[in-house]
Scaffold this active site. Structure first.
Site, PDB file in Angstrom:
ATOM      1  N   TYR A  61       0.836  -1.198   0.000  1.00 31.53           N
ATOM      2  CA  TYR A  61       0.000   0.000   0.000  1.00 31.53           C
ATOM      3  C   TYR A  61       0.873   1.251   0.000  1.00 31.53           C
ATOM      4  CZ  TYR A  61      -3.624  -3.315   1.536  1.00 31.53           C
ATOM      5  OH  TYR A  61      -4.480  -4.398   1.642  1.00 31.53           O
ATOM      6  N   LEU A 202     -17.512  -2.805   1.597  1.00 31.55           N
ATOM      7  CA  LEU A 202     -18.476  -1.878   1.013  1.00 31.55           C
ATOM      8  C   LEU A 202     -18.360  -1.847  -0.509  1.00 31.55           C
ATOM      9  CD1 LEU A 202     -18.067   1.066   3.560  1.00 31.55           C
ATOM     10  CD2 LEU A 202     -19.577  -0.928   3.666  1.00 31.55           C
ATOM     11  N   ILE A 250     -12.768  -4.995   7.316  1.00 34.34           N
ATOM     12  CA  ILE A 250     -11.753  -3.951   7.466  1.00 34.34           C
ATOM     13  C   ILE A 250     -11.987  -2.815   6.462  1.00 34.34           C
ATOM     14  CG2 ILE A 250      -9.940  -5.282   8.592  1.00 34.34           C
ATOM     15  CD1 ILE A 250      -8.770  -5.854   5.807  1.00 34.34           C
ATOM     16  N   VAL A 254     -11.466   7.794   6.061  1.00 32.16           N
ATOM     17  CA  VAL A 254     -10.614   8.945   6.355  1.00 32.16           C
ATOM     18  C   VAL A 254     -11.429  10.072   6.976  1.00 32.16           C
ATOM     19  CG1 VAL A 254      -9.112  10.730   5.369  1.00 32.16           C
ATOM     20  CG2 VAL A 254      -8.942   8.365   4.554  1.00 32.16           C
ATOM     21  N   ASN A 262     -18.801   3.693  10.747  1.00 33.30           N
ATOM     22  CA  ASN A 262     -18.280   2.328  10.810  1.00 33.30           C
ATOM     23  C   ASN A 262     -18.308   1.797  12.236  1.00 33.30           C
ATOM     24  OD1 ASN A 262     -17.802   2.450   8.064  1.00 33.30           O
ATOM     25  ND2 ASN A 262     -15.591   2.741   8.252  1.00 33.30           N
TER      26      ASN A 262
END
Length: 294
Positions: A61, A202, A250, A254, A262
């Site tokens: 990432y 999602l 998971i 942000v 969440n």
């Protein structure tokens, strides 16, 4: 006080069983300049404060940038998090996995990972990777190891590998519009007492996200329960099966309101009517499907 839904990682010969909230925090696309770094750091800290203890990242990432963001977020509060990172398949050799893990630890500013995953199956023999993971565990640099994007055949091969039975989790793509794991992989893991981690709960990215969040039944079921469509999808992903929870989702967030939404799902239990209506709109597969990956 309501106890939030939890998933248990089994005890090993070296670690006690650990209970984790059924919702954690993802970091895919963090550290890439898509959002201000300070916002990403703050979001992870806000999640920790709301009980989202597990933080998942990877050397992939942002070419390590996400790990650096996580490291900044955990400054002075490492003990609050259950920290997960992942190694590239081509870095998963007998010695290269050691070097890759040590580089991740430096970026994260910590001396150990709670869980270290092989990011997807690759060309390096599994026995080399498992051997490296065991060396890392013996050295105190990881507590547990696991895998990601492994299908049933991959899991069978892992269990046939010396030490492979110590695998703690398998992290795979899972959301209401992608239920392929329910036919074979999830039952396999339940038989072996191995939880799943679900990424993209999602359906992040692409047209599918819009089709799910804008689906009339998703919107109706969510509105009737005073949830956002995203909260409904997240609650569905971590729903118990036969009374037991075996999946940690998971999602990445942000914005403060997304982190809050969440975390609020930890207090949501979907009723049978909601589950039946979502099942009818997005049926489970009737046969084995190829493992969905991003």
């Amino acid at each position: 006080m309501t106890i939030p839904p939890r998933v248990t990682l089994a005890a090993t010969a070296h670690e006690p069983a650990v209970e984790l909230p059924a919702i954690g925090q993802g970091t895919w696309f963090m550290g890439e300049g898509l959002a201000p770094r300070a916002d990403e750091v703050r979001a992870l800290q806000q999640g920790l404060e709301r009980g989202l203890r597990l933080i998942d990242t990877a050397e992939m990432y942002g070419d390590g940038g996400a790990e650096e963001v996580v490291g900044e977020a955990l400054t002075g509060r490492r003990e609050e998090a259950f920290l997960v990172s992942k190694v590239y398949p081509w870095n998963a050799g007998r010695d290269t996995a050691i070097a890759a893990c040590e580089a991740s630890l430096r970026r994260l500013g910590t001396d150990h990972l709670d869980l270290y995953l092989l990011h997807w199956p690759g060309g390096i023999p599994l026995d080399e990777t498992v051997e490296a993971f065991e060396r890392l565990r013996t050295a105190g640099k990881i507590r547990r190891f696991g895998v990601s994007n492994f299908d049933v055949d991959d899991m069978d091969a892992l269990r046939a590998t010396p030490g492979g039975n110590d695998c703690a989790v398998n992290q795979v793509l899972y959301h209401l519009g992608s239920r392929g794991i329910e036919h074979a992989l999830r039952p396999w893991q339940r038989r072996h007492g191995m939880p799943l981690m679900g990424y993209c709960p999602l359906a992040q990215g692409g047209r599918l996200r819009r089709r799910l969040l804008d689906h009339p039944e998703v919107q109706a079921v969510a509105a009737e329960r005073h949830l956002t469509p995203a909260q409904l999808l997240l609650a569905w992903a971590v729903r118990p099966l036969d009374g037991a929870r075996d999946l940690i989702a998971i999602p990445k967030a942000v914005q403060p309101d997304h982190v809050r939404d969440n975390a609020d799902v930890l207090d949501v239990t979907l009723d049978e009517d909601a589950l039946a209506r979502l099942d009818a709109a997005f049926p489970a597969p009737s046969r084995k499907e190829p493992l969905d990956i991003v």
